[in-house]
Design an enzyme around this catalytic site. Structure first.
Site, short mmCIF file in Angstrom:
data_model
loop_
_atom_site.label_atom_id
_atom_site.label_comp_id
_atom_site.label_asym_id
_atom_site.label_seq_id
_atom_site.Cartn_x
_atom_site.Cartn_y
_atom_site.Cartn_z
CG ASP A 5 48.19 45.21 36.97
OD1 ASP A 5 49.04 44.78 37.64
OD2 ASP A 5 47.82 46.41 37.19
CE LYS A 9 52.92 47.52 42.36
NZ LYS A 9 51.42 47.86 42.12
CD GLN A 34 48.70 49.80 43.83
OE1 GLN A 34 49.81 49.38 42.79
NE2 GLN A 34 48.81 48.87 44.73
#
Ligand code: GUN
Length: 292
Positions: A120, A53, A97
């Site tokens: 997200d 990422k 995460q």
């Protein structure tokens, strides 16, 4: 045209578009989108994700900030970090995460991220916006999946779509996106009766269950589009291998279009995360997303 949907090539094109939007934001608005990724603990798979990422964020010209916290970090410390990032004007996207260590309440942490910095699409406000068909941020894996479907099939109106799996991260948002595209949507799961027959009715089949090669070719309607979200690590003939939730060897002979594993949905997920970060930066600054 091959019936294989090349997610790696699609993701490369998408990252190219994102890089061009980012350079316009810098030139026209002196705005550099910034993404903060927070990793708690030392899960090796998560570390690989986070590294990828960060690398891709920098490659498209954005700022990348990483926060690595020890596995025994108290929940209050994580919430304090999220609060600090919420207030930081240089940070436009915050990703914590998952999975988090057991002692931390995941739902509480996800909801503590300001919904306009959520990249997200897991914040309850964004879940609500998606399920009512309003503008919000869409979870990365379903977003990448719907982009590939529309690119390949064009108008999805009236198609029978079956989503196998009902997770909050993939199954439910995927079903909402397909509904927005005017598909007739069925969500199937572990208690569904006659799953094979349900799958055989699908013009679009999305497999998101996390069970290696659970869906064989003879569950697939000839010509159907198959999106395989599964990423399962298995060992075969003494070798470690990545396989999807669909049995690719038999399914690829029947499907009209199919995403392979690896190289299908996977590469699209991070590209969509970068897309969401740019979208949120534009939203926070109340400017339209520049053309690619
Ligand atoms: N862990 C694995 N994939 C993801 C993702 O897309 N978002 C977050 N927050 N955690 C993950």
């Amino acid at each position: 045209m091959s019936n294989i949907i090349d997610g790696k090539a699609f993701a490369e094109r998408l990252r190219g578009d994102i890089a061009s939007r980012v350079s316009k934001l810098k030139a026209q608005h002196q705005l550099t989108p910034g993404l903060a990724v927070v990793l708690v603990g030392e899960d090796p798979a998560s570390e690989v994700y986070v590294r990828n990422k960060a690398k891709q964020t920098v490659e498209v010209g954005m700022e990348s900030v990483e926060h690595k916290l020890p596995a025994d970090t108290p929940e209050a410390d994580l919430l304090a970090l999220v609060d600090e990032l919420n207030k930081n004007p240089d940070i436009h996207g915050i990703l914590v995460q998952l999975p988090l260590p057991k002692h931390i309440d995941e739902a509480k942490v996800l909801d503590s991220i300001h919904y306009e910095k959520d990249v997200d699409g897991f914040h309850l406000t964004n879940v609500g916006l998606l399920s009512t068909g309003a503008e919000g941020v869409v979870p990365c894996t379903p977003l990448g999946s719907i982009m590939m479907l529309k690119d390949r099939l064009g108008d999805l109106s009236g198609m029978n779509a079956v989503v196998v799996g009902r997770s909050n991260i993939v199954g439910k948002p995927m079903a909402n996106l397909l509904l927005q595209e005017n598909c007739t949507v069925t969500i199937a799961h572990s208690r569904t009766k006659d799953l094979a027959d349900v799958c055989r009715g699908a013009d679009i089949l999305v497999a998101a269950v996390g069970r290696p090669e659970m869906i064989p070719g003879d569950w697939i309607k000839p010509g159907a589009a198959v999106i395989d979200v599964g990423i399962n690590r298995i060992e075969r003939d003494g070798k470690k291998k990545l396989v999807g939730d669909v049995e690719f060897a038999s399914a690829s002979g029947v499907a009209g279009a199919i995403t392979p594993v690896p190289g299908g949905v996977g590469p699209m997920t991070i590209a969509c995360l970068l897309h969401n970060t740019v979208q949120q930066a534009c939203r926070q600054h109340k400017i339209a997303m520049p053309d690619a």
